[in-house]
Design a protein around this motif. Sequence first.
Motif, PDB file in Angstrom:
ATOM      1  N   ASN A  27       0.797  -1.225   0.000  1.00 10.04           N
ATOM      2  CA  ASN A  27       0.000   0.000   0.000  1.00 10.04           C
ATOM      3  C   ASN A  27       0.829   1.275   0.000  1.00 10.04           C
ATOM      4  O   ASN A  27       0.370   2.297  -0.492  1.00 10.04           O
ATOM      5  CB  ASN A  27      -0.956   0.012   1.190  1.00 10.04           C
ATOM      6  CG  ASN A  27      -2.090  -0.958   0.998  1.00 10.04           C
ATOM      7  OD1 ASN A  27      -2.380  -1.383  -0.106  1.00 10.04           O
ATOM      8  ND2 ASN A  27      -2.734  -1.312   2.088  1.00 10.04           N
ATOM      9  N   GLU A  28       2.007   1.260   0.568  1.00  8.65           N
ATOM     10  CA  GLU A  28       2.856   2.446   0.591  1.00  8.65           C
ATOM     11  C   GLU A  28       3.713   2.474  -0.670  1.00  8.65           C
ATOM     12  O   GLU A  28       3.845   1.475  -1.365  1.00  8.65           O
ATOM     13  CB  GLU A  28       3.764   2.427   1.823  1.00  8.65           C
ATOM     14  CG  GLU A  28       3.035   2.394   3.146  1.00  8.65           C
ATOM     15  CD  GLU A  28       2.366   3.700   3.506  1.00  8.65           C
ATOM     16  OE1 GLU A  28       2.830   4.756   3.056  1.00  8.65           O
ATOM     17  OE2 GLU A  28       1.365   3.649   4.231  1.00  8.65           O
ATOM     18  N   ASN A  29       4.332   3.641  -0.946  1.00 15.08           N
ATOM     19  CA  ASN A  29       5.263   3.647  -2.064  1.00 15.08           C
ATOM     20  C   ASN A  29       6.550   2.932  -1.653  1.00 15.08           C
ATOM     21  O   ASN A  29       6.781   2.658  -0.482  1.00 15.08           O
ATOM     22  CB  ASN A  29       5.518   5.070  -2.578  1.00 15.08           C
ATOM     23  CG  ASN A  29       6.235   5.950  -1.577  1.00 15.08           C
ATOM     24  OD1 ASN A  29       6.894   5.473  -0.657  1.00 15.08           O
ATOM     25  ND2 ASN A  29       6.093   7.245  -1.751  1.00 15.08           N
ATOM     26  N   ILE A  90       5.570  -1.481  13.021  1.00 15.96           N
ATOM     27  CA  ILE A  90       5.060  -1.173  11.680  1.00 15.96           C
ATOM     28  C   ILE A  90       3.840  -0.271  11.778  1.00 15.96           C
ATOM     29  O   ILE A  90       3.701   0.695  11.022  1.00 15.96           O
ATOM     30  CB  ILE A  90       4.750  -2.460  10.903  1.00 15.96           C
ATOM     31  CG1 ILE A  90       6.064  -3.103  10.489  1.00 15.96           C
ATOM     32  CG2 ILE A  90       3.891  -2.190   9.690  1.00 15.96           C
ATOM     33  CD1 ILE A  90       5.919  -4.354   9.709  1.00 15.96           C
ATOM     34  N   TYR A  91       2.956  -0.563  12.710  1.00 12.04           N
ATOM     35  CA  TYR A  91       1.760   0.252  12.874  1.00 12.04           C
ATOM     36  C   TYR A  91       2.116   1.690  13.262  1.00 12.04           C
ATOM     37  O   TYR A  91       1.623   2.650  12.662  1.00 12.04           O
ATOM     38  CB  TYR A  91       0.834  -0.371  13.923  1.00 12.04           C
ATOM     39  CG  TYR A  91      -0.414   0.418  14.159  1.00 12.04           C
ATOM     40  CD1 TYR A  91      -1.444   0.401  13.240  1.00 12.04           C
ATOM     41  CD2 TYR A  91      -0.558   1.198  15.302  1.00 12.04           C
ATOM     42  CE1 TYR A  91      -2.602   1.125  13.451  1.00 12.04           C
ATOM     43  CE2 TYR A  91      -1.704   1.932  15.516  1.00 12.04           C
ATOM     44  CZ  TYR A  91      -2.723   1.892  14.592  1.00 12.04           C
ATOM     45  OH  TYR A  91      -3.859   2.631  14.797  1.00 12.04           O
ATOM     46  N   LYS A  96       2.948   7.432  11.758  1.00 15.07           N
ATOM     47  CA  LYS A  96       3.730   8.675  11.774  1.00 15.07           C
ATOM     48  C   LYS A  96       3.945   9.199  10.362  1.00 15.07           C
ATOM     49  O   LYS A  96       3.844  10.405  10.114  1.00 15.07           O
ATOM     50  CB  LYS A  96       5.076   8.443  12.452  1.00 15.07           C
ATOM     51  CG  LYS A  96       5.010   8.355  13.940  1.00 15.07           C
ATOM     52  CD  LYS A  96       6.401   8.183  14.528  1.00 15.07           C
ATOM     53  CE  LYS A  96       6.340   8.040  16.025  1.00 15.07           C
ATOM     54  NZ  LYS A  96       7.668   7.838  16.621  1.00 15.07           N
ATOM     55  N   ILE A  97       4.232   8.307   9.429  1.00 17.16           N
ATOM     56  CA  ILE A  97       4.465   8.736   8.043  1.00 17.16           C
ATOM     57  C   ILE A  97       3.177   9.245   7.424  1.00 17.16           C
ATOM     58  O   ILE A  97       3.169  10.247   6.707  1.00 17.16           O
ATOM     59  CB  ILE A  97       5.104   7.593   7.238  1.00 17.16           C
ATOM     60  CG1 ILE A  97       6.541   7.404   7.710  1.00 17.16           C
ATOM     61  CG2 ILE A  97       5.054   7.859   5.753  1.00 17.16           C
ATOM     62  CD1 ILE A  97       7.287   6.304   7.042  1.00 17.16           C
ATOM     63  N   ARG A  98       2.047   8.578   7.707  1.00 19.14           N
ATOM     64  CA  ARG A  98       0.768   9.047   7.164  1.00 19.14           C
ATOM     65  C   ARG A  98       0.379  10.395   7.762  1.00 19.14           C
ATOM     66  O   ARG A  98      -0.205  11.241   7.070  1.00 19.14           O
ATOM     67  CB  ARG A  98      -0.321   8.035   7.444  1.00 19.14           C
ATOM     68  CG  ARG A  98      -0.253   6.836   6.557  1.00 19.14           C
ATOM     69  CD  ARG A  98      -1.457   5.944   6.754  1.00 19.14           C
ATOM     70  NE  ARG A  98      -1.115   4.622   6.299  1.00 19.14           N
ATOM     71  CZ  ARG A  98      -1.341   3.506   6.973  1.00 19.14           C
ATOM     72  NH1 ARG A  98      -1.933   3.570   8.142  1.00 19.14           N
ATOM     73  NH2 ARG A  98      -1.003   2.340   6.505  1.00 19.14           N
ATOM     74  N   ASP A  99       0.671  10.615   9.028  1.00 18.58           N
ATOM     75  CA  ASP A  99       0.347  11.895   9.656  1.00 18.58           C
ATOM     76  C   ASP A  99       1.215  13.019   9.108  1.00 18.58           C
ATOM     77  O   ASP A  99       0.782  14.167   9.035  1.00 18.58           O
ATOM     78  CB  ASP A  99       0.492  11.805  11.169  1.00 18.58           C
ATOM     79  CG  ASP A  99      -0.599  10.965  11.815  1.00 18.58           C
ATOM     80  OD1 ASP A  99      -1.642  10.729  11.148  1.00 18.58           O
ATOM     81  OD2 ASP A  99      -0.421  10.533  12.967  1.00 18.58           O
ATOM     82  N   LYS A 100       2.452  12.713   8.736  1.00 20.80           N
ATOM     83  CA  LYS A 100       3.325  13.729   8.140  1.00 20.80           C
ATOM     84  C   LYS A 100       2.829  14.142   6.772  1.00 20.80           C
ATOM     85  O   LYS A 100       2.998  15.280   6.354  1.00 20.80           O
ATOM     86  CB  LYS A 100       4.752  13.204   8.030  1.00 20.80           C
ATOM     87  CG  LYS A 100       5.511  13.232   9.321  1.00 20.80           C
ATOM     88  CD  LYS A 100       6.940  12.799   9.102  1.00 20.80           C
ATOM     89  CE  LYS A 100       7.698  12.794  10.410  1.00 20.80           C
ATOM     90  NZ  LYS A 100       9.103  12.366  10.220  1.00 20.80           N
ATOM     91  N   LYS A 101       2.212  13.197   6.029  1.00 21.16           N
ATOM     92  CA  LYS A 101       1.683  13.519   4.703  1.00 21.16           C
ATOM     93  C   LYS A 101       0.511  14.487   4.806  1.00 21.16           C
ATOM     94  O   LYS A 101       0.329  15.344   3.970  1.00 21.16           O
ATOM     95  CB  LYS A 101       1.210  12.251   4.012  1.00 21.16           C
ATOM     96  CG  LYS A 101       2.278  11.411   3.411  1.00 21.16           C
ATOM     97  CD  LYS A 101       1.614  10.271   2.680  1.00 21.16           C
ATOM     98  CE  LYS A 101       2.576   9.240   2.232  1.00 21.16           C
ATOM     99  NZ  LYS A 101       1.912   8.112   1.576  1.00 21.16           N
ATOM    100  N   SER A 102      -0.311  14.310   5.817  1.00 20.91           N
ATOM    101  CA  SER A 102      -1.544  15.101   5.940  1.00 20.91           C
ATOM    102  C   SER A 102      -1.307  16.532   6.299  1.00 20.91           C
ATOM    103  O   SER A 102      -0.406  17.066   6.654  1.00 20.91           O
ATOM    104  CB  SER A 102      -2.447  14.497   7.001  1.00 20.91           C
ATOM    105  OG  SER A 102      -2.804  13.195   6.618  1.00 20.91           O
TER     106      SER A 102
END
Length: 102
Positions: A27-29, A90-91, A96-102
């Motif tokens: 799902n991630e790049n 992993i969770y 953290k990475i998804r929150d940085k994108k937003s």
Amino acid sequence: MGIWLAIILLTYVLILVMSYVTITYLNENKEQSCTIINQAFYNAFNVLCFSILTVLIFVELPHITVDTQTTSYLILASKFLSILTLGCSIYVISRKIRDKKS
């Protein structure tokens, strides 16, 4: 019978965590998923090494009597702890990475 139940539980949790690793990878790049998975496996490996070192210290200390069955349970528990660390890492890292994108 208890050791077989522990092994079955360990296998079940391992399959769940590895499927979560696969889902995260797909799902991630590529760059982010490699970073997430490498860091999570690094955390899990550190926990595994520390817990097995602790078990070895318990076995070698003369004041603590540990039989072979208890040692096998402790090693299984350390592996279980490592797998849980992998899944939680992993969770948390992917959050953290998804929150940085937003």
